[in-house]
Design a protein around this motif. Structure first.
Motif, PDB file in Angstrom:
ATOM      1  N   VAL A 273      88.843   9.618  20.579  1.00 50.27           N
ATOM      2  CA  VAL A 273      88.212  10.662  19.751  1.00 50.27           C
ATOM      3  C   VAL A 273      86.789  10.910  20.237  1.00 50.27           C
ATOM      4  O   VAL A 273      86.350  12.064  20.357  1.00 50.27           O
ATOM      5  CB  VAL A 273      88.257  10.262  18.261  1.00 50.27           C
ATOM      6  CG1 VAL A 273      87.292  11.100  17.428  1.00 50.27           C
ATOM      7  CG2 VAL A 273      89.677  10.380  17.719  1.00 50.27           C
ATOM      8  N   GLU A 274      86.053   9.846  20.542  1.00 51.60           N
ATOM      9  CA  GLU A 274      84.679   9.994  21.035  1.00 51.60           C
ATOM     10  C   GLU A 274      84.644  10.724  22.381  1.00 51.60           C
ATOM     11  O   GLU A 274      83.700  11.474  22.655  1.00 51.60           O
ATOM     12  CB  GLU A 274      84.011   8.631  21.151  1.00 51.60           C
ATOM     13  CG  GLU A 274      83.682   8.026  19.801  1.00 51.60           C
ATOM     14  CD  GLU A 274      83.207   6.579  19.877  1.00 51.60           C
ATOM     15  OE1 GLU A 274      83.157   6.003  20.994  1.00 51.60           O
ATOM     16  OE2 GLU A 274      82.885   6.022  18.815  1.00 51.60           O
ATOM     17  N   THR A 275      85.642  10.516  23.228  1.00 50.46           N
ATOM     18  CA  THR A 275      85.717  11.244  24.499  1.00 50.46           C
ATOM     19  C   THR A 275      85.787  12.740  24.235  1.00 50.46           C
ATOM     20  O   THR A 275      85.068  13.527  24.849  1.00 50.46           O
ATOM     21  CB  THR A 275      86.936  10.784  25.323  1.00 50.46           C
ATOM     22  OG1 THR A 275      86.732   9.418  25.696  1.00 50.46           O
ATOM     23  CG2 THR A 275      87.122  11.632  26.565  1.00 50.46           C
ATOM     24  N   TRP A 276      86.645  13.146  23.313  1.00 49.91           N
ATOM     25  CA  TRP A 276      86.754  14.576  22.978  1.00 49.91           C
ATOM     26  C   TRP A 276      85.471  15.082  22.316  1.00 49.91           C
ATOM     27  O   TRP A 276      84.976  16.155  22.672  1.00 49.91           O
ATOM     28  CB  TRP A 276      87.965  14.822  22.082  1.00 49.91           C
ATOM     29  CG  TRP A 276      89.226  14.912  22.875  1.00 49.91           C
ATOM     30  CD1 TRP A 276      90.108  13.909  23.142  1.00 49.91           C
ATOM     31  CD2 TRP A 276      89.713  16.070  23.546  1.00 49.91           C
ATOM     32  NE1 TRP A 276      91.120  14.376  23.930  1.00 49.91           N
ATOM     33  CE2 TRP A 276      90.912  15.699  24.190  1.00 49.91           C
ATOM     34  CE3 TRP A 276      89.266  17.386  23.656  1.00 49.91           C
ATOM     35  CZ2 TRP A 276      91.669  16.598  24.937  1.00 49.91           C
ATOM     36  CZ3 TRP A 276      90.023  18.292  24.398  1.00 49.91           C
ATOM     37  CH2 TRP A 276      91.204  17.893  25.032  1.00 49.91           C
ATOM     38  N   ASN A 277      84.932  14.341  21.376  1.00 53.24           N
ATOM     39  CA  ASN A 277      83.721  14.796  20.683  1.00 53.24           C
ATOM     40  C   ASN A 277      82.533  14.896  21.625  1.00 53.24           C
ATOM     41  O   ASN A 277      81.679  15.765  21.466  1.00 53.24           O
ATOM     42  CB  ASN A 277      83.399  13.876  19.509  1.00 53.24           C
ATOM     43  CG  ASN A 277      84.368  14.058  18.357  1.00 53.24           C
ATOM     44  OD1 ASN A 277      85.083  15.058  18.280  1.00 53.24           O
ATOM     45  ND2 ASN A 277      84.415  13.078  17.477  1.00 53.24           N
ATOM     46  N   GLY A 278      82.461  14.034  22.617  1.00 52.46           N
ATOM     47  CA  GLY A 278      81.357  14.057  23.565  1.00 52.46           C
ATOM     48  C   GLY A 278      81.418  15.209  24.553  1.00 52.46           C
ATOM     49  O   GLY A 278      80.431  15.498  25.236  1.00 52.46           O
ATOM     50  N   GLY A 279      82.550  15.885  24.623  1.00 56.87           N
ATOM     51  CA  GLY A 279      82.698  16.991  25.570  1.00 56.87           C
ATOM     52  C   GLY A 279      82.235  18.342  25.045  1.00 56.87           C
ATOM     53  O   GLY A 279      82.264  19.333  25.775  1.00 56.87           O
ATOM     54  N   PHE A 280      81.791  18.385  23.787  1.00 53.43           N
ATOM     55  CA  PHE A 280      81.464  19.669  23.161  1.00 53.43           C
ATOM     56  C   PHE A 280      80.192  19.561  22.325  1.00 53.43           C
ATOM     57  O   PHE A 280      79.739  18.467  22.004  1.00 53.43           O
ATOM     58  CB  PHE A 280      82.649  20.136  22.309  1.00 53.43           C
ATOM     59  CG  PHE A 280      83.900  20.283  23.133  1.00 53.43           C
ATOM     60  CD1 PHE A 280      84.112  21.414  23.894  1.00 53.43           C
ATOM     61  CD2 PHE A 280      84.819  19.257  23.202  1.00 53.43           C
ATOM     62  CE1 PHE A 280      85.229  21.529  24.698  1.00 53.43           C
ATOM     63  CE2 PHE A 280      85.951  19.351  23.999  1.00 53.43           C
ATOM     64  CZ  PHE A 280      86.150  20.490  24.752  1.00 53.43           C
ATOM     65  N   SER A 281      79.671  20.717  21.947  1.00 53.23           N
ATOM     66  CA  SER A 281      78.406  20.751  21.214  1.00 53.23           C
ATOM     67  C   SER A 281      78.550  20.311  19.762  1.00 53.23           C
ATOM     68  O   SER A 281      77.553  20.004  19.112  1.00 53.23           O
ATOM     69  CB  SER A 281      77.813  22.163  21.272  1.00 53.23           C
ATOM     70  OG  SER A 281      78.735  23.106  20.734  1.00 53.23           O
ATOM     71  N   SER A 282      79.770  20.309  19.230  1.00 51.75           N
ATOM     72  CA  SER A 282      79.998  19.801  17.881  1.00 51.75           C
ATOM     73  C   SER A 282      81.309  19.015  17.868  1.00 51.75           C
ATOM     74  O   SER A 282      82.093  19.096  18.809  1.00 51.75           O
ATOM     75  CB  SER A 282      80.024  20.935  16.849  1.00 51.75           C
ATOM     76  OG  SER A 282      81.015  21.871  17.162  1.00 51.75           O
ATOM     77  N   LYS A 283      81.517  18.288  16.793  1.00 51.35           N
ATOM     78  CA  LYS A 283      82.685  17.413  16.709  1.00 51.35           C
ATOM     79  C   LYS A 283      83.988  18.205  16.770  1.00 51.35           C
ATOM     80  O   LYS A 283      84.118  19.241  16.129  1.00 51.35           O
ATOM     81  CB  LYS A 283      82.655  16.607  15.412  1.00 51.35           C
ATOM     82  CG  LYS A 283      81.635  15.500  15.398  1.00 51.35           C
ATOM     83  CD  LYS A 283      81.596  14.790  14.061  1.00 51.35           C
ATOM     84  CE  LYS A 283      82.717  13.797  13.962  1.00 51.35           C
ATOM     85  NZ  LYS A 283      82.575  12.934  12.766  1.00 51.35           N
ATOM     86  N   VAL A 284      84.934  17.660  17.511  1.00 55.90           N
ATOM     87  CA  VAL A 284      86.267  18.244  17.602  1.00 55.90           C
ATOM     88  C   VAL A 284      87.217  17.508  16.652  1.00 55.90           C
ATOM     89  O   VAL A 284      88.066  18.112  16.020  1.00 55.90           O
ATOM     90  CB  VAL A 284      86.783  18.173  19.062  1.00 55.90           C
ATOM     91  CG1 VAL A 284      88.184  18.734  19.182  1.00 55.90           C
ATOM     92  CG2 VAL A 284      85.832  18.907  19.997  1.00 55.90           C
TER      93      VAL A 284
END
Length: 186
Positions: free
Chosen positions: A24-35
Motif C-alpha cells: 500500500v505504501e508503494t502505491w501511496n508513495g507514487g502519487f501526490s495523495s493517498k491511493v
C-alpha cells in the motif's frame, strides 16, 4: 474515489500484514495523495462474491478453487456498474491453501510483490505484458521473483484515471488498458 479504503480479513496472519502495508505504501508513495488506506479489519474473514459493501483482502486457506484455479497465487475480484462503469467492489483473495507465503524476510512467496501487483487490479488496471518495468506484468512470482515498485505504466494510467493527468500517447494499447479491454486489443 480515492483513497480506496481496504479492509484486511481477520484470517490474514499478523506476519503478512506488514507486507500488505508496504505494498500500500508503494502505491501511496507514487502519487501526490493517498491511493489506498488500510482502515479496518473485515471480521467476516471469509471471501464472498456477494458482499460488495467493502473492499477487502482475504487469506483463503480452503476452497480457493471457488475463486480461481489452485495454480493462481492471488486474484482480484471486481464488480462494477454496467451503467456508469464505476467500480463497486474489489476484493483480493490470497491463495494460502496451496502456497506458503514468506514472512517479511523469510523464504517462500513474496506477498509484498504479489500485493503490489493485485492492488493495481483494484484500481482497474489490467496486465501490461509489453514492459518489464511494470508491476502489472505477469511475473513468475511462484519462482521467487520480487518486483515491488511501480513502473511508468502504473503511474501514468492511475494519473490519467484518478488525477486528471493527460494520457500518454506512446503506450501501445493504452486506451484499451484504461477501458478494461486490454485482452481484446492484443
Amino acid at each position: 474515489a480515492l483513497p480506496v479504503r481496504l479492509c484486511v480479513g481477520a484470517k490474514v496472519p499478523q506476519a503478512q500484514r506488514d507486507a500488505i502495508r508496504r505494498a500500500v505504501e508503494t502505491w501511496n508513495g507514487g502519487f501526490s495523495s493517498k491511493v489506498f488506506s488500510l482502515e479496518c479489519t473485515d471480521e467476516q474473514g471469509e471471501a464472498s462474491l456477494e458482499e460488495a459493501s467493502r473492499h477487502s483482502i482475504y487469506w483463503v486457506e480452503s476452497g480457493f478453487d471457488r475463486f480461481a484455479p489452485k495454480t493462481v497465487l492471488a486474484r482480484t475480484l471486481t464488480a462494477y456498474s454496467e451503467e456508469t462503469g464505476e467500480y463497486l467492489d474489489a476484493d483480493i483473495v490470497l491463495n494460502a491453501e496451496h502456497y506458503r507465503w514468506a514472512p517479511a524476510a523469510g523464504s517462500g512467496l513474496d506477498l509484498e510483490s504479489v500485493m503490489t501487483h493485485e492492488l493495481g487490479h483494484v484500481l482497474g488496471l489490467q496486465h501490461f505484458e509489453i514492459s518489464n518495468e511494470s508491476a502489472l506484468r505477469s511475473f513468475p512470482y511462484q519462482s521467487g521473483v520480487r518486483f515491488r515498485k511501480l513502473g511508468r505504466y502504473e503511474r501514468e494510467a492511475v494519473g490519467a484515471r484518478y488525477f486528471g493527468k493527460s494520457e500518454p500517447t506512446d503506450f501501445k494499447y493504452f486506451d484499451a488498458v484504461l477501458s478494461g479491454r486490454y485482452a481484446e486489443a492484443i
